[in-house]
Scaffold this active site. Structure first.
Site, mmCIF file in Angstrom:
data_model
loop_
_atom_site.group_PDB
_atom_site.id
_atom_site.type_symbol
_atom_site.label_atom_id
_atom_site.label_comp_id
_atom_site.label_asym_id
_atom_site.label_seq_id
_atom_site.Cartn_x
_atom_site.Cartn_y
_atom_site.Cartn_z
ATOM 1 N N HIS A 123 -1.731 3.424 -0.504
ATOM 2 C CA HIS A 123 -1.464 4.186 0.078
ATOM 3 C C HIS A 123 -2.409 5.029 0.848
ATOM 4 O O HIS A 123 -3.447 5.556 0.738
ATOM 5 C CB HIS A 123 -0.772 5.596 0.333
ATOM 6 C CG HIS A 123 -0.074 5.940 1.459
ATOM 7 N ND1 HIS A 123 1.214 6.210 1.548
ATOM 8 C CD2 HIS A 123 -0.688 5.383 2.642
ATOM 9 C CE1 HIS A 123 0.799 6.423 2.977
ATOM 10 N NE2 HIS A 123 0.256 6.137 3.768
ATOM 11 N N ASP A 155 1.072 -1.081 -0.124
ATOM 12 C CA ASP A 155 0.104 -0.005 -0.102
ATOM 13 C C ASP A 155 0.754 1.488 0.245
ATOM 14 O O ASP A 155 0.606 2.577 -0.336
ATOM 15 C CB ASP A 155 -0.984 -0.178 1.530
ATOM 16 C CG ASP A 155 -1.736 0.963 1.411
ATOM 17 O OD1 ASP A 155 -2.798 1.327 0.279
ATOM 18 O OD2 ASP A 155 -1.734 1.981 2.483
HETATM 19 C C1 DGY Z 1 -0.540 8.075 8.310
HETATM 20 O O1 DGY Z 1 -1.812 8.157 9.061
HETATM 21 O O2 DGY Z 1 0.757 7.954 8.056
HETATM 22 C C2 DGY Z 1 -1.405 7.388 6.727
HETATM 23 O O3 DGY Z 1 0.074 6.281 6.114
HETATM 24 C C3 DGY Z 1 -1.843 8.721 5.933
HETATM 25 O O4 DGY Z 1 -3.025 7.546 5.996
#
Ligand code: DGY
Length: 334
Positions: A298, A275
């Protein structure tokens, strides 16, 4: 440039907040209720570097996302008025905390509001990988001839004794563990804060070597730090159980993607679900070319209410700091 101010009372904003990306609709609507604050709101897409530096100049606060690099140059451009940078993410590897401290700027993140969504996505990827959902879907869409057979699209028996290895048993790791336990998986984990051999909610704490050698699926839930960069590399991949799977919903830099591709090509790993990417948003074309790899852009925390909670927490952190109160979720330099 969109500027939103409290028009009902026509209160002249006394403090200004740069919002680098569009927040969710619900939270954007709520901004109008904050009298005395002017919000300079960017677009859906990330701002170009020059625009970021120009628009933060003279602001009292900035709400940013992981696509913005927040470094010495950013703080210098912002100037002495900047009090707080609120990241709409739990991860904060995009922010130079030392530079923030030098400029006396508070940094906040969004822990605790995205654990469930991220764990849901992680588990969806584990199921998709193990049961070859994406491969099978593609097979049908390609119009292949098929007939039921005992050898067709055979995959991992997730709820019949498969072992899940969780690297990093923090909030998100524990949420993944709860889902895995509900699927009758054996769950083992590494965790720097818990003694080896102990058991937490049915999860056994083991060494990284044991986890890699034992788990049918390894899932990563550690932040990206100098100590976790390329934690999964040729050496650690070689320690993984032959035929195992890797899932990464944490940060791209934790996995050496080239080494992962080689481990898949050699047949040592059966597949991976990714992801988060090393050169995000660029995705290594070699990963795209491998049918044993499931890819998502992501989106692990992309639940509707979750994204509202993340945006709202970022705004609440800004309000607290500009009000002279303690931020709700400050990031402390380690
Ligand atoms: C985070 O919150 O660090 C994620 O990668 C994005 O939701």
């Amino acid at each position: 440039m969109t500027t939103s101010t409290n028009s009902v009372e026509a209160v002249k904003p006394t403090k200004s907040v740069y919002v680098a990306r569009l927040l969710t609709d619900a939270v954007t609507r709520e901004l109008d209720s904050h009298a005395g604050l002017g919000f300079d709101i960017g677009q859906e897409a990330p701002p170009a570097r020059a625009e970021l530096l120009e628009r933060v100049t003279g602001k009292d606060a900035a709400i940013v996302t992981l696509t913005e690099r927040i470094d010495e140059e950013f703080f210098t451009a912002a100037g002495p008025s900047l009090k707080v940078v609120a990241n709409v993410a739990v991860g904060f590897d995009n922010i130079d905390l030392d530079a923030a401290a030098r400029h006396g700027v508070t940094v906040t993140n969004t822990p605790g509001v995205l654990d469930g969504a991220t764990a849901d996505h992680t588990f969806a990827l584990i199921l998709a990988l193990g049961r070859r959902i994406v491969e099978a879907d593609r097979f049908i869409r390609e119009g292949n001839d098929w007939v039921w057979g005992p050898r067709m699209f055979v995959g991992l028996d997730i709820s019949a004794g498969a072992t899940l290895g969780i690297i990093g048993l923090g909030r998100i790791g524990r949420a993944v563990a709860r889902r895995a336990r509900a699927f009758d998986m054996r769950v083992i984990a590494t965790d720097a804060t818990r003694p080896l051999g102990s058991s937490v909610d049915g999860v056994e704490i083991v060494t990284q070597e044991e986890l890699l050698a034992t788990a049918d699926v390894v899932t990563l839930h550690v932040p990206l730090l100098p100590s976790t960069r390329h934690l999964i590399n040729a050496e650690t991949l070689a320690l993984m159980k032959p035929g195992a799977y890797l899932v990464n919903c944490a940060r791209g830099g934790i996995v050496d993607e080239q080494a992962l591709i080689e481990a898949i090509d050699s047949g040592h790993l059966r597949g991976a679900a990714i992801d988060t990417f090393e050169g995000e948003p660029r995705v290594n074309p070699e990963l795209i070319a491998r049918p044993q790899v499931v890819l998502t852009p992501h989106t692990a925390s992309a639940g509707e209410a979750t994204r509202d909670r993340m945006c709202r927490l970022a705004v609440d952190n800004v309000l607290a700091v500009l009000d002279g109160r303690e931020p709700l979720t400050p990031v402390k330099a380690s």
